[in-house]
Design an enzyme around this catalytic site. Structure first.
Site, PDB file in Angstrom:
ATOM      1  CG  ASP A  66      -2.128   0.801   1.305  1.00  0.00           C
ATOM      2  OD1 ASP A  66      -1.646   1.855   0.726  1.00  0.00           O
ATOM      3  OD2 ASP A  66      -2.334   0.961   2.033  1.00  0.00           O
ATOM      4  CB  VAL A  67       2.083   3.327  -2.948  1.00  0.00           C
ATOM      5  CG1 VAL A  67       2.150   2.194  -3.784  1.00  0.00           C
ATOM      6  CG2 VAL A  67       0.946   3.853  -3.087  1.00  0.00           C
ATOM      7  CG  ASN A  93      -0.503   3.536 -12.562  1.00  0.00           C
ATOM      8  OD1 ASN A  93      -0.769   4.302 -13.401  1.00  0.00           O
ATOM      9  ND2 ASN A  93      -0.544   2.407 -12.014  1.00  0.00           N
ATOM     10  CE1 TYR A 166      -7.781   9.512 -10.547  1.00  0.00           C
ATOM     11  CE2 TYR A 166      -8.742  11.398 -11.886  1.00  0.00           C
ATOM     12  CZ  TYR A 166      -8.236  10.676 -11.981  1.00  0.00           C
ATOM     13  OH  TYR A 166      -7.334   9.462 -12.921  1.00  0.00           O
ATOM     14  CE  LYS A 170      -4.562  11.011 -10.510  1.00  0.00           C
ATOM     15  NZ  LYS A 170      -3.357  10.039 -10.727  1.00  0.00           N
TER      16      LYS A 170
END
Length: 268
Positions: A66-67, A93, A166, A170
């Site tokens: 889990d990054v 990613n 989101y 980003k």
């Protein structure tokens, strides 16, 4: 471009068990890189990507992580060290969506996306940059000390109602990328981003899986087709290769022109 443009290099690709991450992992392996295939919840899918690379005489290892958790991030790069002797490329990613209208978005939904898409990218990038510096420059592998490639979205630029978490994540990754590039370029660490537009992946299947949905989506794409994961993957191979050695702090939009605001083609 030389099919083995990444020969001898070692890459960590997060979120590589499906979609764009999977395509990048496969393309990197085809270009000669050894790949750490990161997955989170779908171990079988991660193993399948690794098996596909190994079946073509490539080098790969599947690693769960889990990054958004520092210990898991360290484990990814420890695996690169243990199996391949180090790391030359990070593709950050991994990401998720938890969509809701702004006034209905919960703090949990906000944090889920920010933690994975933005904080996860930060943790991976910081860890790999430290390792690049410890390893030192190896000109026989790459002209750069190391390469970091963020996968962002056209929504780093285009607002997206119903997806505030989101779009904010980003947009944040874009500024993280540019600030890192500014700070680390003189150490020969190249940092860039790819911003995909509408790409056929499982996460957005409802937007393209029927003729009616596809026709509606194509209206937003001047080039007239929905992207394939390979479109993004081949761009990533180039950005990570020495062919792009003078590309620093740039976002490459792979979107068929979606970020050109096509509704304004006839004067708005």
């Amino acid at each position: 471009m030389n099919q083995k443009s990444l020969a001898g290099q070692r890459a960590v690709v997060t979120g590589a068990s499906s979609g764009i991450g999977k395509a990048i992992a496969l393309a990197f392996a085809e270009a000669g890189a050894a790949v750490v295939v990161n997955h989170h919840s779908d171990a079988e899918a991660g193993k399948a990507v690794t098996a596909e690379i190994l079946g073509k005489e490539g080098r790969a290892v599947s690693v769960r992580g889990d990054v958004s958790k520092p210990r898991d991030v360290q484990k990814l790069f420890d695996a690169a060290d243990a199996h391949f002797g180090g790391v030359d490329i990070l593709v950050a990613n991994a990401g998720a969506q938890a969509d809701a209208p702004f006034l209905e978005m919960t703090l949990e939904g906000w944090r889920k996306v920010i933690d994975l898409d933005l904080t996860g990218a930060f943790l991976c990038a910081q860890e790999v940059a430290k390792r690049f510096r410890r390893q030192g420059l190896e000109p026989n592998r790459s002209r750069a000390l190391g390469k970091v490639l963020f996968v962002t979205s056209v929504h780093q630029r285009i607002p997206w109602a119903g997806h505030a978490n989101y779009a904010a994540a980003k947009g944040g990754v874009r500024m993280l990328m540019e600030t890192m590039a500014q700070e680390l370029a003189d150490q020969k660490i190249r940092v860039n981003a790819i911003a995909p537009g509408a790409i056929k992946t499982p996460i957005n299947k409802a937007a393209w899986d029927t003729p009616a949905a596809a026709r509606k989506l194509v209206k937003l794409i001047p080039y007239g087709r929905i992207g394939e994961v390979e479109d993004v993957a081949q761009s990533a191979v180039w950005l990570a290769s020495d062919a792009a050695d003078y590309v620093v702090g740039t976002t490459l939009f792979v979107d068929g022109g979606m970020s050109l605001y096509p509704d304004f083609r006839e004067g708005g």
